[in-house]
Enzyme design. Sequence first.
Site, short mmCIF file in Angstrom:
data_model
loop_
_atom_site.label_atom_id
_atom_site.label_comp_id
_atom_site.label_asym_id
_atom_site.label_seq_id
_atom_site.Cartn_x
_atom_site.Cartn_y
_atom_site.Cartn_z
N HIS A 1 29.70 34.86 35.12
CA HIS A 1 30.62 33.92 35.77
C HIS A 1 31.27 32.99 34.77
CE1 HIS A 1 28.84 34.40 39.93
NE2 HIS A 1 30.12 34.61 40.02
N CYS B 1 45.50 47.45 32.13
CA CYS B 1 45.10 46.25 32.88
C CYS B 1 43.67 45.81 32.55
CB CYS B 1 45.27 46.45 34.37
SG CYS B 1 44.23 47.76 35.03
C1 PEP Z 1 38.82 48.07 33.96
O1 PEP Z 1 37.83 48.77 34.18
O2 PEP Z 1 39.35 47.94 32.83
C2 PEP Z 1 39.47 47.33 35.07
C3 PEP Z 1 40.61 46.71 34.90
O3 PEP Z 1 38.81 47.27 36.26
P1 PEP Z 1 37.50 46.36 36.52
O4 PEP Z 1 37.32 45.48 35.31
O5 PEP Z 1 37.79 45.61 37.77
O6 PEP Z 1 36.45 47.40 36.67
#
Ligand code: PEP
Length: 540
Positions: A169, A466
């Site tokens: 967190h 992302c």
């Molecule tokens: C990732 O895996 O890079 C992603 C963007 O999804 P999360 O972090 O929500 O698994």
Amino acid sequence: GPVARMAAPPSLPEKRMTAGAPADEAVEARRALERVADLLDRRAAELRGDAAAVLGAQALMARDPELARRVGEYTEEGEPAAWAVHAACGAYQELLRAAGGYLAERAADLADIRDRAIALLLGLPMPGLPDPGVAHVLVAEDLAPADTVQLDTEGVLAIVTRGGGPTSHTVILARALGIPAVVGCEGADTLGDGSTVAVDGDAGTVVADPDEEFADRLRQRAERRRALLAESSGPGRTADGTPVALLLNVGEGDPHKAGAHDSEGVGLLRTEFLFLDRSEPPTTQEQEAAYTALFEAFAGRTVTVRTLDAGSDKPLAFARTGHEDNPALGVRGFRTSRVHPGLLTEQLAAIATASRKTSAEVRVMAPMVSTPDEADEFVSLARGAGLTRVGVMIEVPGAALLADRLLPRVDFVSIGTNDLAQYTMAADRTLGALPDLLDPWQPALLHLVGTVGGVGERTGRPVGVCGEAAAEPLLALVLVGLGATSLSMSAPVLPAVRRALALHTRDECRRLAELALAASSAEQAREVVRAAVHPEAAEW
Ligand code: PEP
Ligand code: MG
């Protein structure tokens, strides 16, 4: 700045108090837990979004009947109230740690509940944030959500904790607040109250008692960077004008606040916030209302909705998939729809309805798609629901390796480097112990990004990134060189990425990518790129 240490949690006196009647001790202990829950609820009521949800969930833990039952067991054995709370929370924490992943990280929340209840029972000062009256570097063993969400963003210059992993967190909330943080810092214990430290959140370094010259250099660097970033605005572009859309990663929180940032839209809406910490899935109407509010806040801009990413580190009570020894390799993400197809079809319908009501350019994508066939399946479900821009996330090496067969089947892809790193390097992303393997500069990870980027260039399909990799300005340049056409990140880091792009041409980004791909280690990749970028960016 000067160190302000968090007050040590209360400890039980060596000499055990004499216990009263077990029933009285149990009542006293439960009353203390209830007061802690009330306190958390009151704080939650003063906050919004992520912060309120985190505290609300913690209050629920303090009221958990299973915890109260365990307290009762210890008082029956003759333990005084404070000792019973200590033992019951300890046993419960063990269970959470053994469950691993997201649940294991909730063990810290329970420790905070325990400390507050014991402080109440023994009449000791309530543990919590220090208030030295000057801007300071907050140093703690670990921060509980109740503490992190109350951080005064003006007064806290940086955070240093000894504990905490990359998905704690502390990290998530500190990043959202734009406060530099270094977690898992071995030497945090040795930093004395009032002593001076220099914290570099970009590099992940903490220097104790820096000499004046060093501290001045850091301050000037921070000042220069602030001034330059304040000037940066508008859409992402390389120095020679190649557009690279700069988008936001969004989860729980005020949609208007997210919409007010200078961004080109949302590159990753983590819809899990609607589903986590609940015993039943949200209704279609509830989902529609949440999506509509967000789409309205981004009217005219792109909003990329990721469908529910349940399982593994995000277990859901109503999407159980049976016991799994290796949940990160189990029925998670898009795979959940094999067991619970209704969750996905209802979500797609809610997104489509909300999309029709607003002018946002809504795109949907599924997490954890592993094969071209799965991509086909998702595209047909999403189109069937009436959605027109449909893509998938590339988070599994298998999907990246078959990019030439996968990309032609979708409108776009978005690379999730957090999961792609964990699967490429076979290193659990929820473990604090393997940060070097999960380093997004790992050349093996970059090769997979390059495979997808190359296919994107040949087929004209947009390739976004992302994962957290896109949030590092120098790495963002490499990603663009590898073929990324958009980057999505949390809001506070976006101006630095925009600035880094504006300083480099597309060809320069390609050369940086070649340097990184040729490296033998993450460290070497970072170093060779740093040595080759524009001098202003090299300082970051
Ligand atoms: C990732 O895996 O890079 C992603 C963007 O999804 P999360 O972090 O929500 O698994
Ligand atoms: Mg992921």
